[in-house]
Design an enzyme around this catalytic site. Structure first.
Site, PDB file in Angstrom:
ATOM      1  CG  ASP A 151      -0.054  -8.383   0.225  1.00 34.29           C
ATOM      2  OD1 ASP A 151      -0.363  -7.839   1.297  1.00 34.29           O
ATOM      3  OD2 ASP A 151       0.343  -7.732  -0.768  1.00 34.29           O
ATOM      4  CG  ASP A 186       7.009  -6.851   4.217  1.00 28.60           C
ATOM      5  OD1 ASP A 186       7.573  -5.892   3.666  1.00 28.60           O
ATOM      6  OD2 ASP A 186       5.860  -6.790   4.682  1.00 28.60           O
ATOM      7  CD  GLU A 225       6.553  -2.745   4.608  1.00 25.40           C
ATOM      8  OE1 GLU A 225       5.996  -1.633   4.523  1.00 25.40           O
ATOM      9  OE2 GLU A 225       5.969  -3.827   4.385  1.00 25.40           O
TER      10      GLU A 225
END
Length: 235
Positions: free
Chosen positions: A34, A122, A124
């Site tokens: 990625d 994503d 986080e």
């Protein structure tokens, strides 16, 4: 997928059944990686010749940031035979549906052409924001569900979720809400993936290291190439 571009810039300046492609019996593995704007000049030909077969590319963050390198990276991956897809760095303290729509409008969509991965959320922490973006576990679960349901309504696929076991435990209470519908991209930099968090019986992708020889982070698909192709196609 360690720090958002917005974070670095700020610091410098001051339920549907799982798709058929989600296969329970996994065999083999496929290398990928990625990338984001931190890797603007990836040599995709060398990466493909080196064995990588898929790439996840940062497209958006929140509702205001679009990666300036996304289009060239996506085109480079496509031209070099990669299975590829976009990901969205989530800010769960603002509207889930607005972020999903922004992601879809700026590279995060999916089609069943066999070379496009479903978009990825994503999830986080990031500097400058409170732990879990100030949300309770129930509010975080509701945010993820709203984003995921919106994505599914617009594309016919659920997005993938990227997260670590620690974040998932801390910010969702290790919920099992999504374990049978949403593919897991497991962030665990270790020699083995270990036990997935929440209700996931297995990971679909594993981010096993925060470096990769052709740039970005190393990712491993939990299955063979034929399974990856079926997963991309959605059935």
């Amino acid at each position: 997928m360690k720090l958002s571009l917005l974070t670095v810039a700020a610091a410098a300046g001051a339920a549907v059944a799982a798709p058929a492609a989600e296969i329970d019996t996994r065999a083999g593995s496929v290398q990928g990686f990625d990338i984001s704007g931190y890797q603007p000049n990836v040599d995709f030909r060398a990466a493909y010749n080196g064995g990588a077969r898929f790439v996840m590319i940062k497209a958006t963050e929140g509702t205001t940031f679009k990666s300036s390198t996304f289009n060239s990276q996506y085109t480079g991956a496509t031209n070099n035979k990669f299975i590829r897809g976009g990901y969205h760095f989530a800010h769960p303290d603002t509207s889930a549906t607005a972020q999903c729509d922004y992601f879809l409008a700026n590279g995060g969509g999916w089609s069943n052409d066999g070379i496009t991965l479903p978009g990825m959320i994503d999830l986080e922490g990031t500097s400058g924001k409170p732990k879990c973006y100030g949300l309770s576990a129930s509010a975080m679960i509701a945010w993820i569900k709203a984003f995921s349901d919106r994505y599914n309504a617009k594309t016919g696929r659920y997005p993938m979720i990227y997260t670590s076991p620690d974040w998932w435990q801390s910010c969702t209470g290790n919920t099992k809400t999504f374990g049978t519908t949403i593919p897991l991209v497991l962030a665990r930099w270790a020699s083995s993936p270990g036990t997935p968090p929440g209700g996931w019986p297995y990971h679909t992708f594993w981010q096993n290291a925060d470096t990769y020889r052709f740039g970005g982070d190393s990712e491993i698909f939990n299955g063979g190439m034929d399974q990856l192709q079926r997963f991309a196609k959605g059935g």
